[in-house]
Design an enzyme around this catalytic site. Structure first.
Site, mmCIF file in Angstrom:
data_model
loop_
_atom_site.group_PDB
_atom_site.id
_atom_site.type_symbol
_atom_site.label_atom_id
_atom_site.label_comp_id
_atom_site.label_asym_id
_atom_site.label_seq_id
_atom_site.Cartn_x
_atom_site.Cartn_y
_atom_site.Cartn_z
ATOM 1 N N SER A 41 9.710 6.898 8.260
ATOM 2 C CA SER A 41 8.288 6.546 8.288
ATOM 3 C C SER A 41 7.420 7.592 8.971
ATOM 4 O O SER A 41 6.370 7.262 9.533
ATOM 5 C CB SER A 41 8.098 5.192 8.983
ATOM 6 O OG SER A 41 8.540 5.254 10.336
ATOM 7 N N SER A 110 16.184 5.669 9.670
ATOM 8 C CA SER A 110 15.160 5.248 10.621
ATOM 9 C C SER A 110 14.491 3.951 10.158
ATOM 10 O O SER A 110 15.142 2.904 10.080
ATOM 11 C CB SER A 110 14.159 6.390 10.815
ATOM 12 O OG SER A 110 13.349 6.184 11.945
ATOM 13 N N PHE A 111 13.209 3.976 9.822
ATOM 14 C CA PHE A 111 12.535 2.838 9.195
ATOM 15 C C PHE A 111 13.340 2.348 7.989
ATOM 16 O O PHE A 111 13.511 1.149 7.763
ATOM 17 C CB PHE A 111 11.121 3.261 8.786
ATOM 18 C CG PHE A 111 10.554 2.576 7.572
ATOM 19 C CD1 PHE A 111 9.928 1.348 7.684
ATOM 20 C CD2 PHE A 111 10.621 3.179 6.319
ATOM 21 C CE1 PHE A 111 9.396 0.710 6.557
ATOM 22 C CE2 PHE A 111 10.087 2.558 5.202
ATOM 23 C CZ PHE A 111 9.478 1.315 5.319
ATOM 24 N N ASP A 231 18.545 12.571 19.740
ATOM 25 C CA ASP A 231 17.413 11.923 19.064
ATOM 26 C C ASP A 231 16.382 11.452 20.095
ATOM 27 O O ASP A 231 16.699 10.672 20.989
ATOM 28 C CB ASP A 231 17.929 10.727 18.251
ATOM 29 C CG ASP A 231 16.903 10.172 17.282
ATOM 30 O OD1 ASP A 231 15.692 10.321 17.510
ATOM 31 O OD2 ASP A 231 17.325 9.566 16.268
ATOM 32 N N HIS A 259 16.599 13.699 15.383
ATOM 33 C CA HIS A 259 16.395 12.568 14.483
ATOM 34 C C HIS A 259 16.630 12.940 13.022
ATOM 35 O O HIS A 259 16.636 12.068 12.160
ATOM 36 C CB HIS A 259 14.965 12.032 14.670
ATOM 37 C CG HIS A 259 14.723 10.702 14.027
ATOM 38 N ND1 HIS A 259 15.500 9.600 14.284
ATOM 39 C CD2 HIS A 259 13.789 10.300 13.123
ATOM 40 C CE1 HIS A 259 15.051 8.571 13.577
ATOM 41 N NE2 HIS A 259 14.020 8.972 12.862
#
Length: 290
Positions: A41, A110-111, A231, A259
């Site tokens: 995101s 992630s998202f 991260d 990340h």
């Protein structure tokens, strides 16, 4: 419908179909077992920006489908569009339905990890194996890094600072990449939808993307949990929690990695995920013992 003429100039634009009422831009490459890649995101993100380094290699063993989720990339942004997990899960399932895919492997970044987790919980029969990378999906105190990502306001300098947070290896973050991502973030409609998704205070959006612990513990799927040790956006503790709660999970932590696992360690990421998806073994739900 293919946007062939545009795709020559912009590889982010690929194919288009209506998924759960949303005209969705998606990549569909390779043949074999279906593999759905769900992006993160960050501002200016698209499926292509997120997965471009790994799609060609993964497509040698799978049919790789990588959509722009609504609110991101080149998927339509209908006026008054709501942005929440119900909408995103519905869009992902609608895409699988429109493509005639009954069951797919999921890789969520992630998202996208929170989305993949929610989809697997709600429709477990639609998922074969699950890969969660630097994933949201459990509750955690929002990091300064994630707060900065979701609170991005467009400028080249702000984008450059964000990219420094994403990557452990600063050599990956040059002015050219920052300029490309900044320009992506100011395309018509991009920042408006991005700002509408994550207004302050942003802890509530972390919480809204979290699945219930009992639901996560009940997941029957073989699951690979991946995280970068350095991260600064999503804490490593998230993946430790997911690996502990999901009964059939295994965990891989990349050292010297932020990340962007799929960018910073692209070749290793492909080998790890490819081997996990290809290995023999039962994929039917195992009886839970806890």
């Amino acid at each position: 419908m293919d946007h062939a003429s545009t795709a020559v100039a912009n590889p982010e634009i690929a194919r288009s179909l209506v998924a759960a009422g949303i005209r969705t831009n998606y990549h569909d490459v390779g043949s074999g077992p279906p593999l759905l890649l769900i992006h993160g995101s960050g501002p200016g993100v698209s499926a292509w920006a997120n997965w471009r380094l790994v799609i060609p290699a993964l497509a040698r063993q799978a049919r790789v489908v990588a959509p722009d989720m609504v609110g991101f990339g080149y998927t339509d942004r209908p006026p008054g569009q709501r942005y929440d997990m119900d909408v995103w899960v519905g869009q992902a399932l609608g895409l699988l339905d429109a493509l005639g895919i009954e069951r797919a492997d999921l890789v969520g970044n992630s998202f996208g990890g929170a989305l993949a987790l929610a989809l697997a919980i709600r429709q477990p029969q639609r998922v074969r194996r699950l890969v969660l990378m630097g994933s949201v999906g459990v509750k955690f105190p929002i990091t300064p890094g994630l707060d900065a990502v979701w609170g991005y306001t467009p400028s080249f300098e702000n984008m450059r600072r964000l990219l420094d947070l994403f990557a452990h290896d600063r050599s990956l973050v040059n002015d050219e990449l920052a300029r490309l991502r900044y320009e992506a973030s100011i395309r018509p409609g991009f920042q408006e939808s991005f700002a509408a998704m994550f207004p302050a205070p942003r802890q509530r959006w972390v919480d809204a993307m979290a699945s219930r612990e009992s639901d996560i513990r009940a997941l029957p799927h073989q699951t690979l949990v991946i995280h970068g040790r350095e991260d600064r956006i999503i804490p490593l503790s998230n993946s430790l929690t997911l690996a502990d709660w999901i009964p059939r999970a295994q965990l891989h932590v990349f050292g010297q990695c932020g990340h962007w696992t799929q960018i910073e360690h692209a070749a290793r990421f492909v080998r790890l995920v490819g081997d996990f998806l290809a290995e023999a073994g039962a994929d039917e739900p195992a009886p839970l013992t806890r």
